[in-house]
Design a protein around this motif. Structure first.
Motif, PDB file in Angstrom:
ATOM      1  N   SER A  92      -3.831  10.963   1.318  1.00  0.00           N
ATOM      2  CA  SER A  92      -4.037   9.795   2.177  1.00  0.00           C
ATOM      3  C   SER A  92      -3.477   8.542   1.530  1.00  0.00           C
ATOM      4  O   SER A  92      -3.407   8.439   0.293  1.00  0.00           O
ATOM      5  N   LEU A  93      -3.108   7.612   2.377  1.00  0.00           N
ATOM      6  CA  LEU A  93      -2.717   6.273   1.940  1.00  0.00           C
ATOM      7  C   LEU A  93      -3.199   5.286   2.993  1.00  0.00           C
ATOM      8  O   LEU A  93      -3.302   5.643   4.177  1.00  0.00           O
ATOM      9  N   ARG A  94      -3.467   4.054   2.567  1.00  0.00           N
ATOM     10  CA  ARG A  94      -3.772   2.997   3.512  1.00  0.00           C
ATOM     11  C   ARG A  94      -2.770   1.869   3.323  1.00  0.00           C
ATOM     12  O   ARG A  94      -2.685   1.288   2.237  1.00  0.00           O
TER      13      ARG A  94
ATOM     14  N   VAL B 212       2.587  10.225  -2.656  1.00  0.00           N
ATOM     15  CA  VAL B 212       1.362  11.002  -2.477  1.00  0.00           C
ATOM     16  C   VAL B 212       1.739  12.449  -2.183  1.00  0.00           C
ATOM     17  O   VAL B 212       2.813  12.711  -1.614  1.00  0.00           O
TER      18      VAL B 212
ATOM     19  N   GLY C  69       0.778  -1.228   0.000  1.00  0.00           N
ATOM     20  CA  GLY C  69       0.000   0.000   0.000  1.00  0.00           C
ATOM     21  C   GLY C  69       0.811   1.280   0.000  1.00  0.00           C
ATOM     22  O   GLY C  69       0.242   2.370  -0.050  1.00  0.00           O
TER      23      GLY C  69
ATOM     24  N   VAL D  90       6.843   4.927   1.777  1.00  0.00           N
ATOM     25  CA  VAL D  90       5.849   5.994   1.680  1.00  0.00           C
ATOM     26  C   VAL D  90       6.605   7.294   1.438  1.00  0.00           C
ATOM     27  O   VAL D  90       7.491   7.650   2.218  1.00  0.00           O
TER      28      VAL D  90
ATOM     29  N   GLN E 251      -4.344   3.534   8.286  1.00  0.00           N
ATOM     30  CA  GLN E 251      -4.926   4.586   7.459  1.00  0.00           C
ATOM     31  C   GLN E 251      -4.231   5.894   7.783  1.00  0.00           C
ATOM     32  O   GLN E 251      -4.244   6.335   8.937  1.00  0.00           O
TER      33      GLN E 251
END
Length: 124
Positions: A17-19, A12, A8, A120, A81
């Protein structure tokens, strides 16, 4: 042994948002407290959030109000989340399992099993 696989991550923009998901396999998942940690380049791995098998949670101050953690025991999966992301959230995020039941702790040394991590990146 417990095997953990994160997914995931990605790139971004700030405010997005990212999950993240972490799938566990091997020994029974349910009694374990599950945690998320992160490590930015040149920095120590730091605690982000954790959730006990019964749903008690703990968050780092830096993510309170922006991140939530949940788990779906039937699917042996834990989620992170992440909302209102900031550039300083950029890191490799790791899933971890603490096989000692009934505690939710932030100490990295308390966790027995670790995933390989997912990147991320939050752009400004």
């Amino acid at each position: 042994q417990v095997q953990l696989v994160e997914s995931g991550g990605g790139l971004v923009q700030a405010g997005g948002s990212l999950r993240l998901s972490c799938a566990a396999s091997g020994r029974t998942f349910s009694p374990y407290t599950m945690g998320w940690f992160r490590q930015a380049p040149g920095k120590e791995r730091e605690f982000v959030a954790a959730i006990s098998w019964s749903g008690s949670t703990l968050f780092a101050d830096s993510v309170k109000g922006r991140f939530t953690i949940s788990r779906y025991n039937i699917k042996n999966t834990v989620y992170l989340q992440m909302n209102s992301l900031k550039p300083e959230d950029t890191a490799v995020y790791y899933c971890a399992a603490d096989q000692t039941p009934l505690r939710v702790v932030a100490a990295r040394g308390s966790y027995d099993f670790w995933g390989q991590g997912t990147q991320v990146t939050v752009s400004s």
